[in-house]
Design a protein around this motif. Structure first.
Motif, PDB file in Angstrom:
ATOM      1  N   PHE A  34       0.802  -1.169   0.036  1.00 29.99           N
ATOM      2  CA  PHE A  34      -0.060  -0.145  -0.045  1.00 29.99           C
ATOM      3  C   PHE A  34       0.960   1.178  -0.066  1.00 29.99           C
ATOM      4  CE2 PHE A  34      -2.725  -3.421   1.653  1.00 29.99           C
ATOM      5  CZ  PHE A  34      -3.573  -3.203   0.874  1.00 29.99           C
ATOM      6  N   ALA A  35       2.141   1.257   0.512  1.00 34.74           N
ATOM      7  CA  ALA A  35       2.998   2.260   0.449  1.00 34.74           C
ATOM      8  C   ALA A  35       3.391   2.737  -0.886  1.00 34.74           C
ATOM      9  CB  ALA A  35       4.115   2.032   1.494  1.00 34.74           C
ATOM     10  N   TRP A  36       3.500   1.489  -1.781  1.00 33.89           N
ATOM     11  CA  TRP A  36       3.981   1.783  -3.119  1.00 33.89           C
ATOM     12  C   TRP A  36       3.240   2.444  -3.734  1.00 33.89           C
ATOM     13  CZ3 TRP A  36       1.519  -0.233  -7.762  1.00 33.89           C
ATOM     14  CH2 TRP A  36       2.284  -0.003  -9.019  1.00 33.89           C
ATOM     15  N   PHE A  37       1.870   2.909  -3.439  1.00 32.02           N
ATOM     16  CA  PHE A  37       0.891   3.804  -4.241  1.00 32.02           C
ATOM     17  C   PHE A  37       1.354   5.389  -3.939  1.00 32.02           C
ATOM     18  CE2 PHE A  37      -1.417  -0.227  -4.173  1.00 32.02           C
ATOM     19  CZ  PHE A  37      -1.905  -0.191  -5.558  1.00 32.02           C
ATOM     20  N   LYS A  38       2.175   5.429  -2.581  1.00 31.38           N
ATOM     21  CA  LYS A  38       2.676   6.873  -2.421  1.00 31.38           C
ATOM     22  C   LYS A  38       4.055   7.070  -3.032  1.00 31.38           C
ATOM     23  CE  LYS A  38      -0.591   8.295   0.062  1.00 31.38           C
ATOM     24  NZ  LYS A  38      -1.533   9.533  -0.272  1.00 31.38           N
ATOM     25  N   TRP A  39       4.622   6.084  -3.659  1.00 29.75           N
ATOM     26  CA  TRP A  39       6.110   6.061  -4.053  1.00 29.75           C
ATOM     27  C   TRP A  39       6.136   7.219  -5.244  1.00 29.75           C
ATOM     28  CZ3 TRP A  39       8.200   5.379  -8.917  1.00 29.75           C
ATOM     29  CH2 TRP A  39       9.512   5.450  -8.954  1.00 29.75           C
ATOM     30  N   THR A  40       7.309   8.217  -5.145  1.00 31.13           N
ATOM     31  CA  THR A  40       7.379   9.207  -6.011  1.00 31.13           C
ATOM     32  C   THR A  40       8.848   8.859  -6.874  1.00 31.13           C
ATOM     33  OG1 THR A  40       8.808  10.638  -4.432  1.00 31.13           O
ATOM     34  CG2 THR A  40       6.331  10.826  -4.519  1.00 31.13           C
ATOM     35  N   GLY A  41       9.685   8.331  -6.453  1.00 33.85           N
ATOM     36  CA  GLY A  41      10.828   8.080  -7.073  1.00 33.85           C
ATOM     37  C   GLY A  41      11.690   9.295  -6.888  1.00 33.85           C
ATOM     38  N   LEU A  42      11.511  10.468  -5.889  1.00 32.67           N
ATOM     39  CA  LEU A  42      12.313  11.559  -5.592  1.00 32.67           C
ATOM     40  C   LEU A  42      12.842  11.594  -4.357  1.00 32.67           C
ATOM     41  CD1 LEU A  42       9.577  14.065  -7.434  1.00 32.67           C
ATOM     42  CD2 LEU A  42      11.747  13.109  -8.420  1.00 32.67           C
ATOM     43  N   LYS A  43      12.683  10.604  -3.661  1.00 31.27           N
ATOM     44  CA  LYS A  43      13.224  10.369  -2.176  1.00 31.27           C
ATOM     45  C   LYS A  43      13.844   8.892  -2.048  1.00 31.27           C
ATOM     46  CE  LYS A  43       9.021  11.335  -0.506  1.00 31.27           C
ATOM     47  NZ  LYS A  43       7.807  11.518   0.355  1.00 31.27           N
ATOM     48  N   LEU A  44      15.140   8.935  -2.425  1.00 29.43           N
ATOM     49  CA  LEU A  44      15.685   7.562  -2.706  1.00 29.43           C
ATOM     50  C   LEU A  44      16.010   7.145  -1.237  1.00 29.43           C
ATOM     51  CD1 LEU A  44      18.249   8.415  -5.455  1.00 29.43           C
ATOM     52  CD2 LEU A  44      16.077   7.389  -5.520  1.00 29.43           C
ATOM     53  N   GLY A  45      15.584   5.790  -0.825  1.00 25.42           N
ATOM     54  CA  GLY A  45      16.038   5.306   0.313  1.00 25.42           C
ATOM     55  C   GLY A  45      14.912   5.662   1.497  1.00 25.42           C
ATOM     56  N   LYS A  46      14.088   6.705   1.204  1.00 27.36           N
ATOM     57  CA  LYS A  46      13.103   7.062   2.082  1.00 27.36           C
ATOM     58  C   LYS A  46      11.606   6.644   2.017  1.00 27.36           C
ATOM     59  CE  LYS A  46      15.841   9.678   4.509  1.00 27.36           C
ATOM     60  NZ  LYS A  46      16.140   9.242   5.896  1.00 27.36           N
ATOM     61  N   GLU A  47      11.429   5.764   0.717  1.00 33.47           N
ATOM     62  CA  GLU A  47      10.035   5.513   0.300  1.00 33.47           C
ATOM     63  C   GLU A  47       9.999   4.035   0.130  1.00 33.47           C
ATOM     64  OE1 GLU A  47       8.257   8.649  -2.870  1.00 33.47           O
ATOM     65  OE2 GLU A  47      10.006   7.847  -3.531  1.00 33.47           O
ATOM     66  N   PHE A  48       8.978   3.573  -0.260  1.00 35.60           N
ATOM     67  CA  PHE A  48       8.987   2.053  -0.609  1.00 35.60           C
ATOM     68  C   PHE A  48       9.943   1.473  -1.436  1.00 35.60           C
ATOM     69  CE2 PHE A  48       7.541  -1.343  -3.270  1.00 35.60           C
ATOM     70  CZ  PHE A  48       6.816  -2.175  -2.450  1.00 35.60           C
ATOM     71  N   PRO A  49      10.647   0.530  -1.036  1.00 34.93           N
ATOM     72  CA  PRO A  49      11.943   0.056  -1.503  1.00 34.93           C
ATOM     73  C   PRO A  49      11.624  -0.416  -3.063  1.00 34.93           C
ATOM     74  CG  PRO A  49      11.264  -1.527   0.218  1.00 34.93           C
ATOM     75  CD  PRO A  49      10.329  -0.302   0.257  1.00 34.93           C
ATOM     76  N   ASN A  50      12.430   0.120  -3.721  1.00 33.66           N
ATOM     77  CA  ASN A  50      12.415  -0.528  -5.378  1.00 33.66           C
ATOM     78  C   ASN A  50      11.077  -0.125  -5.978  1.00 33.66           C
ATOM     79  OD1 ASN A  50      15.173  -1.647  -5.297  1.00 33.66           O
ATOM     80  ND2 ASN A  50      14.319  -3.189  -4.119  1.00 33.66           N
TER      81      ASN A  50
END
Length: 266
Positions: A190-206
């Motif tokens: 569910f956290a993947w849906f918030k993933w932006t690709g702009l916060k490396l290491g601070k979001e859903f991994p990969n």
């Protein structure tokens, strides 16, 4: 070769590479344009197959690497998955951009039914990165030249049973337990849906890896995975039937024990 001729040759070579990339892009757009109506027809056929996506995702070993075991209960709620490419309608669009739409069935009292669409775009401006993580200067230069995948966060209703790990609801991030819950929640599907690709290491991994897995493998090859699962199931049933037809054979050691016991009694 003098320097002027070398420069000219290198410029010509660069031009050839640009031409190759342009042709490859045209071919990819043509491929996607031809496939899109076929995928639409397939999506309609899938509706009539119970638990199609549950079977596909359980069959896909790589998908399991992106989700927690606790997420699988809600993965089983997926009714449909669809991928669309803007370039099939607008040939000026980047063929690497796409959207993924997932339709979830609800679980009464815990999880709301919902349809969620996540849009992915190619970004070239590395200055937009809020966290660069462990990215090297070379990797940042490559991303600036070739572009990197980003996405706008989209709203999704988490299961109520995940309230304690939902990053949006974890208020206390200073205690050991609070940090643990927050980090656990960031690894949930569910956290993947918030993933932006702009916060490396601070979001859903990969997060980009999971998006690419949906786009390049799970969605286009879903029929193959479903068929393989049915074949595996048939093979298991055949093996069980073969075993049930075999006559019961006592172990030879047990036979010897029985004969010895009778001899001693005699």
């Amino acid at each position: 070769m003098d320097e002027a001729n070398l420069t000219k040759s290198l410029e010509a070579l660069a031009g050839v590479e640009d031409d190759v990339e342009a042709v490859e892009r045209e071919v990819e757009i043509l491929r996607l344009s031809k496939l899109s109506p076929i995928y639409a027809t397939r999506n309609k056929a899938i509706v009539g197959i119970p638990e199609f996506w549950k079977v596909v995702l359980s069959q896909h070993s790589d998908f399991a690497n992106y989700v927690r075991a606790a997420d699988l209960k809600y993965v089983d709620c997926i009714n449909s998955i669809s991928v669309k490419w803007p370039c099939t309608d607008d040939t000026t669009a980047d063929n690497r951009e796409f959207s993924i739409t997932i339709d979830f069935e609800g679980i009464e009292g815990d999880f709301d039914s919902q349809v969620v669409t996540k849009v992915f775009k190619i970004e070239h401006d590395v200055s937009k990165l809020r966290y660069k993580g462990k990215a090297t200067e070379e990797e940042l230069l490559r991303d600036e030249e070739l572009g990197f995948l980003t996405s706008t966060p989209c709203e999704i209703k988490w299961p109520k049973s995940f309230n304690h790990i939902n990053p949006g609801l974890v208020v206390d991030k200073s205690t050991v337990e609070g940090k643990k819950n927050y980090r656990t929640g960031m690894k949930s599907l569910f956290a993947w849906f918030k993933w932006t690709g702009l916060k490396l290491g601070k979001e859903f991994p990969n997060g980009d890896g999971l998006a690419a897995l949906f786009r390049d493998d799970i969605f286009p090859n879903c029929t193959k995975y479903y068929t393989e699962a049915q074949i595996d199931l048939e093979d298991e049933n055949i093996e069980e039937e073969d075993m049930s037809d075999e006559p019961l054979q006592l172990d030879s050691d047990f036979d010897d024990y029985e004969r010895d016991s009778k001899r001693h009694k005699a």
